[in-house]
Design an enzyme around this catalytic site. Structure first.
Site, PDB file in Angstrom:
ATOM      1  CB  ILE A 289       0.729  -0.080   1.667  1.00 16.61           C
ATOM      2  CG1 ILE A 289       0.587   1.055   0.646  1.00 16.61           C
ATOM      3  CG2 ILE A 289      -0.222  -1.217   1.320  1.00 16.61           C
ATOM      4  CD1 ILE A 289      -0.801   1.604   0.519  1.00 16.61           C
ATOM      5  CB  ALA A 359       3.070  -4.282   1.936  1.00 13.47           C
ATOM      6  CE  LYS A 363       5.547   0.220  -1.549  1.00 15.92           C
ATOM      7  NZ  LYS A 363       6.376  -0.110  -0.380  1.00 15.92           N
ATOM      8  CE  LYS A 405       5.473   5.588 -10.001  1.00 16.11           C
ATOM      9  NZ  LYS A 405       4.138   5.748  -9.416  1.00 16.11           N
ATOM     10  CB  VAL A 443      -1.667   5.391  -1.460  1.00  9.39           C
ATOM     11  CG1 VAL A 443      -2.380   4.202  -2.020  1.00  9.39           C
ATOM     12  CG2 VAL A 443      -0.234   5.044  -1.131  1.00  9.39           C
ATOM     13  CB  SER A 446       2.202   6.589   0.785  1.00 12.89           C
ATOM     14  OG  SER A 446       2.528   7.248  -0.423  1.00 12.89           O
ATOM     15  CD  GLU A 538       9.141  11.884 -12.286  1.00 12.67           C
ATOM     16  OE1 GLU A 538       8.633  11.957 -11.158  1.00 12.67           O
ATOM     17  OE2 GLU A 538       9.446  12.872 -12.960  1.00 12.67           O
TER      18      GLU A 538
END
Length: 637
Positions: A289, A359, A363, A405, A443, A446, A538
């Site tokens: 990103i 950014a 993640k 998330k 995205v 990525s 998750e």
């Protein structure tokens, strides 16, 4: 040597043309009956006419061109050269007293353009015929008889006529049916792809509709796959930098193409208003990103881009890429960790960025579940460090990249990003800087995307591993996401959490099946799809908003503002203090649940060992110690 021979031949041909054209003009002007004095006059001036024409042609480079690839540009060169030489000849003859009808000059001008142009066209025709006989060509059909299709057709005729033969076009527009474009006919619509491929012995199909949606593209690709032809596609509208399309940009159809959505309509004037001529700093500039943000920002002519990141290789790559594309752009690559308070403050004090895009973040959900300490240090306190440095440096706009998330988080990563959103909102209350966050889903392309993993698994022969058959996610391409982030920055007044319109969620198992089919294989037969069970942290479905939040629309149709509840700033600061002081994973998770009540972790809510629940009682004490004093001690350290 061969080029010199060709140039010499052209010179001789041009000499003959420019010498005889004035006589032809005379016979045309006087319909075959020419006064002898006019013939004598033209004959006497012939050496000067030839010399002026040839010298002008040489100066205009008519003998230094590869005429086998001639196009409109070369034709314009001939027109300019003939026009200039005609003007010079007219002035010369007038100054020496030559008395010829003016129409002779006009007729001569037109005849020289036609004959010289025809001589060059003959070279191209001869080259085309020779290459067609010599090489085996690929019969090509273009889907889309619009601007993109025309660009590809032009490229084929000009540069690839020796390897590709354009059979025709396919287009659903009824008006275009049976019409001609670059000498090729529109043969039918998309429902007739298979018939056209068989009837015309097509080897290659090029899909040339950059703005096509994913659903329509999926139908076209399905039709193309039935033909057995090689299928290529032009880049999507987000990938095109300047709107120009070339054959070199053609590539195989990929999963990103099948998920295409309507192009984002950007208010470039509004975006340029806060980026053009400004010093812009991007953290995580080497990431997927962050690097795309840098590419998009570079197009808007900022005065400087500061590329800040922890990984030296990724920062080096984006720095080199931008220097090659934007030679006049000032770039400042900086290797730094957003958690290093002294280093970050020094950078902001020295460079004084006017706009910041944050950014940098951890993640990866499973990894952060195992190491919540790192998630908190980077995502929460790294954000806090950068935000406070921006405030001290007088930054005008600060935009943080968040995630879906963060909504009802079930993972440490999601919870830390929600806390980071709260950090940004609370900073906005006490700072003159406009702080805002932008929340969106996954995205494609990525580093953390499932797509690269699926491709590797397919290359190994399978199986493709998916955690659950009902797993769904929101997806967006990297260029689309970054463009909307830039647009959100233009809309920011301060304190907002922007939510992007992610469209409809996509089933991961459907994505896997599409990738297998795009590889020319059959799901379940050639490549097995294996379900492994949900990993820690998750969720089956991601959310962009909680049920209570809702949104407020903005001036942009794909950007909304989440209606978030305000938090008590003092209590929030105290909670951050306890989070920073937490030593063990259990303590960290417990404090995250205190800061984010909707956080549902798979571990036990109650801490173990000597850790006790942090109670914000009315006296403001924790275990008999004033929490305000404890928090001050924590921040002082």
């Amino acid at each position: 040597m061969r080029r010199r021979v060709v140039s010499l031949c052209l010179l001789l041909i041009d000499s003959v043309i420019v010498a005889i054209v004035p006589f032809i003009a005379l016979y045309l002007r006087f319909e075959g009956t020419v006064d002898k004095r006019y013939l004598d006059l033209v004959f006497g001036y012939s050496p000067e006419i030839v010399l002026i024409r040839l010298v002008t042609f040489y100066l205009f480079g008519l003998y230094q061109r590869l005429w086998r690839y001639a196009s409109i540009h070369e034709l314009l060169g001939i027109v300019f050269a003939v026009t200039i030489s005609s003007c010079i000849i007219g002035v010369y003859m007038y100054s020496t007293g030559a008395n010829l009808p003016r129409s002779i000059s006009i007729i001569s001008w037109l005849l020289v353009i036609v004959l010289v142009g025809a001589s060059r066209l003959c070279i191209r025709i001869l080259h085309f015929i020779r290459q067609t006989k010599r090489a085996k060509t690929t019969n090509t059909v273009i889907v889309g008889a619009g601007d993109a299709g025309a660009m590809i057709a032009r490229e084929i005729y000009h540069r690839y006529c020796d390897t590709k033969k354009l059979i025709g076009f396919i287009d659903d527009d009824t008006y275009k049916q049976n019409q001609m474009l670059f000498g090729a006919k529109v043969l039918g619509n998309c429902q007739e792809i298979k018939r056209i491929a068989v009837e015309y012995k097509v080897n290659e199909i090029i899909i040339a509709i950059p703005s096509i949606g994913g659903a329509q593209l999926r139908e076209i690709v399905q039709g193309c796959k039935q033909t057995g032809c090689a299928v290529k596609i032009v880049p999507g509208i987000y990938e095109l930098i300047d709107g120009k399309i070339t054959v070199q940009q053609l590539r195989d159809v990929d999963l990103e193409d099948l998920l295409r959505r309507e192009p984002v309509k950007l208010d470039l004037k509004q975006i340029a208003g806060y980026l053009t001529g400004k010093r812009v700093l991007v953290t995580g500039a080497g990431g997927s990103i962050g690097s795309e943000l840098c590419r998009q920002i570079a197009k808007l002519s900022p005065s400087e881009i500061v590329l800040l990141g922890k990984g030296e290789n990724s920062i080096y790559e984006i720095d080199r890429e931008l220097r090659e594309k934007y030679s006049g752009l000032k770039l400042e690559p900086v290797i730094a960790d957003v958690r290093d308070n002294n280093r970050i403050n020094d950078i902001f004090t020295r460079l004084k960025p006017e706009v910041v895009f944050h950014a940098a973040a951890h993640k990866h959900v499973p990894l952060m579940e195992a190491q919540p300490e790192e998630a908190v240090r980077n995502n929460v306190f790294g954000t806090k460090t950068v935000a406070e440095a921006a405030d001290k440096a007088g930054t005008g706009i600060f935009i943080m990249i968040s995630t879906d998330k963060a909504v009802n988080p079930t993972s440490v990563m999601g919870a830390t990003k929600r806390v980071a959103e709260l950090v940004i909102q609370n900073m906005n209350r006490v700072s003159s800087t406009r702080f805002a966050a932008v929340r969106f889903g996954n995205v494609l392309g990525s580093r953390g995307s499932v797509v690269p993993l699926f491709k590797k698994q397919i290359a190994k022969g399978g199986p493709i591993t998916i955690t659950h058959p009902d797993m769904k996610r929101y997806f967006m391409t990297i260029p689309e996401a970054t463009q909307l982030v830039l647009q959100a920055g233009a809309l920011a007044n301060g304190g907002e959490v922007f939510v992007l319109d992610m469209g409809e969620p996509v089933k991961i198992v459907d994505m896997a099946s599409d990738l297998i089919e795009l590889s020319g294989l059959e799901p379940g037969k050639d490549i097995e799809i294996k379900f492994t069970g949900l990993r820690p942290g998750e969720k089956l479905f991601e959310e962009l908003l909680t049920a209570e939040e809702g949104t407020t629309s903005t001036k942009h149709e794909k950007i909304y503002v989440a209606n978030l509840k305000a938090v008590d700033m003092q209590q929030f600061q105290l909670g951050l203090g306890y989070l920073r002081a937490a030593l063990h994973s259990e303590e960290i998770i417990f404090n995250l649940t205190t800061l984010v009540p909707t956080y549902l972790h798979s571990r036990e809510r109650n801490c173990v060992g000597n850790t006790k629940k942090a109670n914000f009682d009315v006296k403001g004490e924790l275990n008999g110690v004033p929490v305000q004093h404890q928090a001050e001690q924590i921040y002082a350290s």
